[in-house]
Design an enzyme around this catalytic site. Structure first.
Site, PDB file in Angstrom:
ATOM      1  N   GLU A   1       0.829  -1.209   0.000  1.00 18.22           N
ATOM      2  CA  GLU A   1       0.000   0.000   0.000  1.00 18.22           C
ATOM      3  C   GLU A   1       0.865   1.261   0.000  1.00 18.22           C
ATOM      4  OE1 GLU A   1      -2.701  -1.032  -1.055  1.00 18.22           O
ATOM      5  OE2 GLU A   1      -4.050   0.000   0.303  1.00 18.22           O
TER       6      GLU A   1
ATOM      7  N   THR B   1      -5.546   7.438  -5.149  1.00 19.69           N
ATOM      8  CA  THR B   1      -5.592   7.551  -3.683  1.00 19.69           C
ATOM      9  C   THR B   1      -4.572   8.569  -3.177  1.00 19.69           C
ATOM     10  OG1 THR B   1      -6.358   5.299  -3.464  1.00 19.69           O
ATOM     11  CG2 THR B   1      -5.316   6.237  -1.524  1.00 19.69           C
TER      12      THR B   1
HETATM   13  N1  HSE Z   1      -8.286   4.984   4.135  1.00 19.64           N
HETATM   14  C1  HSE Z   1      -7.743   5.153   2.828  1.00 19.64           C
HETATM   15  C2  HSE Z   1      -8.097   6.544   2.331  1.00 19.64           C
HETATM   16  C3  HSE Z   1      -8.318   4.099   1.924  1.00 19.64           C
HETATM   17  O1  HSE Z   1      -9.254   6.929   2.506  1.00 19.64           O
HETATM   18  O2  HSE Z   1      -7.245   7.216   1.782  1.00 19.64           O
HETATM   19  C4  HSE Z   1      -7.856   4.207   0.502  1.00 19.64           C
HETATM   20  O3  HSE Z   1      -8.610   3.290  -0.297  1.00 19.64           O
END
Ligand code: HSE
Length: 328
Positions: A150, A203
């Site tokens: 990640e 993201t």
């Molecule tokens: N918690 C993370 C965000 C998840 O909201 O950036 C990304 O899929």
């Protein structure tokens, strides 16, 4: 957060006996945040998901021979791909870097969709190598390696996609340091409807626009909602869950990246959703419903709405996936 060698069981199978063996693993998509639980809550769904085929070769080192379904966007270079990088971290921890592996990655879900696309691939790869090596350790021990993936994919090692992809069901990240994850119960008969509007929201960028400081009164509202949602999960109270799934911290900013977010929410709620929000960092949105028919109606109407805006979309209707990764 490094896993040390004594944290995980030593795989039993000698490498020479594994040469030529292969395995195919599926790992599920996930909905992170669950509206109010930014970075601390997530759950897995039955579809979509990614598949990894891993073969033990006779030549030490990892190769990636094929990636499908990514429109050429993902790197075949094992030093740059999240699957091979996290598998390499795992191999280092168990002292098996001398193994030879070839990986095929079959993307069965859109990239940059907010459905934990990179997590599903990474978890499928880690589950594949763990199974091939006969490592009986608790799958939760793979989490730190998946988080490395990640970190590479979006610049931050959050666990709210990888943990539910790995463990299945609903998962709470109680703490990041030290890492502690808690699997939560959920009501039976909960349906999740997902709509992915075909716009790109990486993201990394969706994290950069979030405010760093929040007001105490907003924090109070937010933690009341998180506690309400977790209580609803334990009490099997879907309406309490719905009332609690409100996010006043992140959604107001990120919703701007999603086409007609507030109109879609209005439509979903009018059609009988108990809650509606952004899946992970978006652009996918999701709603909980109490039955499959309502879930299907919502996906149809939202898809029609997006089509009228000339935006393509993918839709999915699923119950909660309690299994996590599985060997196919
Ligand atoms: N918690 C993370 C965000 C998840 O909201 O950036 C990304 O899929």
């Amino acid at each position: 957060m490094e896993n040390s060698i004594q944290d995980i069981n030593q795989p039993v199978a000698p490498i020479s006996s594994l040469t030529g063996q292969s395995i195919k693993v599926f790992a599920p998509a996930t909905v992170a945040n669950v509206v109010c639980g930014f970075d601390v809550l997530g759950f897995a769904v039955n579809e979509p998901g990614d598949e990894v085929i891993m073969r033990v070769t006779g030549k030490p080192g990892i190769t990636i021979s094929k990636i499908t379904g990514d429109d050429g966007r993902l790197p075949l270079d094992p030093a740059k791909n999240t699957v091979s990088v996290s598998v390499q971290h795992y191999l280092k921890s168990v002292g098996r870097t001398n193994i030879g592996l070839d990986i095929e990655l079959h993307k069965k879900m859109p990239i940059g969709s907010g459905l934990g696309s990179s997590s599903a691939s990474t978890v499928a790869g880690l589950f594949a190598i763990k199974t091939l090596l006969g490592d009986n350790a608790d799958p939760a021990k793979l989490l730190p390696f998946a988080m490395k993936g990640e970190e590479m994919a979006c610049g931050h090692g959050h666990a709210d996609n990888v943990a539910p992809a790995l463990l299945g069901g609903f998962v709470l990240i109680r703490s990041y340091d030290p890492l502690e994850v808690v699997r939560l119960p959920h009501p039976a008969g909960l349906y999740c409807t997902i709509v992915f509007p075909d716009v790109d929201v990486p993201t990394r960028e969706a994290r950069e626009i979030i405010r760093n400081k929040i007001l105490m009164k907003d924090a109070v509202t937010q933690w009341g909602n998180i506690a309400g949602l977790v209580s609803g999960l334990f009490m099997q109270d879907i309406d309490l869950m719905g009332r609690s799934m409100k996010d006043i911290l992140v959604e107001p900013v990120r919703s701007m990246l999603i086409p007609d977010f507030y109109r879609m929410r209005e439509m979903a709620m009018e059609l009988g959703a108990v809650s509606f929000g952004i899946s992970g960092s978006g652009p996918s949105v999701f709603a909980f419903t109490k039955n499959e028919d309502t879930a299907k109606r919502i996906t149809q109407k939202l898809q029609q709405h997006l089509t009228s805006l000339k935006i393509g979309s993918n839709t999915y209707v699923s119950t909660i996936n309690d299994q996590g990764p599985k060997v196919l």
